[in-house]
Design a protein around this motif. Structure first.
Motif, PDB file in Angstrom:
ATOM      1  N   ALA A   1       7.411 -55.961  18.131  1.00 30.70           N
ATOM      2  CA  ALA A   1       5.976 -56.143  17.907  1.00 30.70           C
ATOM      3  C   ALA A   1       5.412 -57.213  18.835  1.00 30.70           C
ATOM      4  N   VAL A   2       6.113 -58.338  18.964  1.00 32.31           N
ATOM      5  CA  VAL A   2       5.630 -59.414  19.841  1.00 32.31           C
ATOM      6  C   VAL A   2       5.662 -58.963  21.297  1.00 32.31           C
ATOM      7  N   TYR A   3       6.734 -58.274  21.698  1.00 32.11           N
ATOM      8  CA  TYR A   3       6.840 -57.785  23.073  1.00 32.11           C
ATOM      9  C   TYR A   3       5.688 -56.846  23.404  1.00 32.11           C
ATOM     10  N   SER A   4       5.448 -55.893  22.530  1.00 26.00           N
ATOM     11  CA  SER A   4       4.420 -54.892  22.795  1.00 26.00           C
ATOM     12  C   SER A   4       3.041 -55.532  22.940  1.00 26.00           C
ATOM     13  N   ARG A   5       2.679 -56.402  21.998  1.00 29.43           N
ATOM     14  CA  ARG A   5       1.352 -57.011  22.056  1.00 29.43           C
ATOM     15  C   ARG A   5       1.225 -57.923  23.275  1.00 29.43           C
ATOM     16  N   THR A   6       2.278 -58.668  23.583  1.00 24.49           N
ATOM     17  CA  THR A   6       2.227 -59.581  24.723  1.00 24.49           C
ATOM     18  C   THR A   6       2.096 -58.823  26.033  1.00 24.49           C
ATOM     19  N   LEU A   7       2.869 -57.752  26.185  1.00 21.11           N
ATOM     20  CA  LEU A   7       2.812 -57.000  27.438  1.00 21.11           C
ATOM     21  C   LEU A   7       1.439 -56.344  27.611  1.00 21.11           C
TER      22      LEU A   7
END
Length: 512
Positions: free
Chosen positions: A421-427
């Protein structure tokens, strides 16, 4: 049941411990040894995506689902008998897996491996209680056994990497066969038979309910780790909880239950079982995040990446043996609490990783996490064994191993979900300008997808996407590590309170 005096164990008993520990290492690393073998298996057998998932997961499903049933069976018909039968099944399954010629055959072989492992695991620990009547020696023996059980999970990838460097993919299975032959020969010579003298009626319905409870829980958790929350995953978790409630209600009504539910009313026992699950949650979740970081962020090839994870296994093994020694002299509360404190420090250290930080931060952190796991596992297993009379030791052993499996599944699922979830939103917030919408959506799903897309792009756009993806993954790794570190500190505080003044009297049937 074989009768033994309270006198100290001799060379025969310690040799028996070695015989029981070696297969436990193999059983544990069979959970993770396939991590590096996937490309070779894919090339050799060409499984579909669904078949590959079943190849990877069916072993854990069957192992977790049958542990309590096999523990109860060992108490009733004889732990050595069940142990030797499990060695045969595990050996046959290993040979069949090594020489499988199709995905279907490999899945069937992995089912056999799960059945054999579920049969072996509770019997090995229960027989330790028979071999070591002296409480002090038993604590040390449990520490050595725990080092093999927990350390094997971490040592699976390095062992798999070494075998794949020199042999074909079937070697990761075939290596089990000579050790199972050794167990059969040495087991007959060194291990005594033991069983519950009452030989109550086997609870077939309870066995079915335990299987129906654990399997959907493990399946649902693994599905959550692999994809977005789905109706199937949520339904599986709900079904597992429902069957679990039915299992608990049935156990409360039986005169000779598979699990004494009232044990969980005791703070010492409940803390030991739940704490064991939580530290395995942290260990496997951290390992799960560290592997792609080493390979896809730092750019290490599979074997070096696996070897850099070996120090964590060494931390587990050394700390488990030391904890077994200290448990003879110190109350369990302070020793237990030291474990999650070490893990919290290690997770905080791991959370300092950056895209270019290299190994200086990650490796020391994993060593501390491994050491904390070894401490908690040793004390927790000792408490669980000391909480039941000797004739029910296999069932107690199965319960501790079930908590290990559930903690492992939770670690991968929940820490993986937070990281994704953090990876997706950050990218999505940092994706370079000019990247088409379809590629942006695909890249935001996984780091592997982003790097594959970046490799197909020309000019600076590909390099910018790869850099943004690695940075986003690193942040996605940091957040769950911080959360889990806080969880470990909370566990240490709970353990100090719940285990204050606790002592373990193995000669009796109570944990005080």
């Amino acid at each position: 049941m074989a009768q033994m005096t309270p006198a100290g164990a001799g060379p025969r008993e310690w040799l028996g411990l070695a015989v029981l520990t070696i297969p436990v290492i193999l059983l544990s690393n069979s959970i993770t040894i396939l991590f590096l073998a996937v490309p070779w298996i894919t090339a050799g057998l060409r499984p579909t995506g669904t078949e590959l998932l079943w190849i990877m997961d069916i072993y854990t499903f069957v192992l977790a689902g049958l542990l309590m049933t096999m523990g109860a069976l060992g108490d009733r018909i004889g732990r050595r008998r069940v142990l030797l039968g499990g060695a045969v099944v595990f050996g046959v399954g290993s040979a069949a897996a090594a020489y499988s010629t199709s995905p279907e055959l490999l899945i069937a072989a992995r089912v056999l491996l799960g059945v054999g492992a579920a049969t072996l695991m509770p019997s090995t620990l229960a027989l330790i209680r028979t071999l070591f009547r002296d409480p002090g020696q038993r604590k040390m023996a449990v520490g050595i056994w725990t080092a093999g059980s927990s350390g094997g999970v971490v040592l699976g990838p390095p062992l798999g990497g070494f075998l794949l460097e020199y042999f074909w993919w079937g070697s990761v299975f075939l290596i089990n066969v000579p050790f199972m032959v050794l167990l059969l020969i040495a087991g007959v010579m060194l291990l005594p038979e033991s069983m519950d003298p009452r030989k109550g009626r086997f609870d077939l319905l309870g066995a079915v309910l335990s299987l129906a409870a654990v399997l959907p829980l493990i399946y649902g958790l693994k599905q959550l780790a692999l994809e977005e929350p789905s109706l199937w995953a949520v339904g599986a978790l709900a079904a597992g909880v429902a069957f679990g409630v039915a299992f608990v209600r049935r156990q409360r009504r039986l005169a000779d239950p598979m699990i004494d539910i009232d044990l969980f009313r005791r703070p010492v026992f409940a803390t030991a079982v739940s704490g064991y699950a939580l530290v395995m949650f942290a260990l496997t979740g951290g390992t799960y995040l560290a592997s792609p970081y080493l390979q896809q962020v730092l750019g290490l090839s599979p074997l070096p990446a696996a070897l850099w994870q070996m120090p964590a296994g060494a931390g587990v093994i050394v700390a488990a043996v030391v904890a077994g020694y200290l448990a003879q002299r110190v109350r369990p509360g302070p020793i237990f609490a030291a474990g999650p404190l070490l893990m919290g420090a290690g997770l905080l250290l791991m959370a300092q990783v950056q895209v270019d930080s290299g190994l200086a931060v990650l490796v020391p952190g994993t060593i501390l996490v491994g050491a904390g796991t070894g401490i908690v596992a040793t004390v927790a297993v000792d408490i669980v064994l000391g909480s039941v009379p000797p004739e029910r030791s296999a069932r107690a052993s199965a319960l501790s191993e079930t908590s290990l499996e559930l903690g492992t599944a939770l670690g991968i699922a929940l820490m993986g979900l937070i990281s994704t979830a953090v990876y997706s939103r950050t990218l999505l917030d940092t994706v370079p300008e000019g990247l088409p919408e379809a590629e942006t959506a695909a890249a935001s799903e996984t780091l592997s997808a982003a790097l594959a897309i970046a490799g197909e792009l020309s000019g600076q756009l590909g390099a910018q996407l790869a850099a943004a993806a690695r940075s986003a993954f690193t942040l996605g790794m940091q957040v769950p590590l911080y959360v889990t570190a806080a969880l470990m500190v909370a566990l240490a505080a709970v353990a100090l309170f719940a285990l204050r003044g606790a002592t373990i009297k193995h000669a009796e049937t109570e944990v005080h």
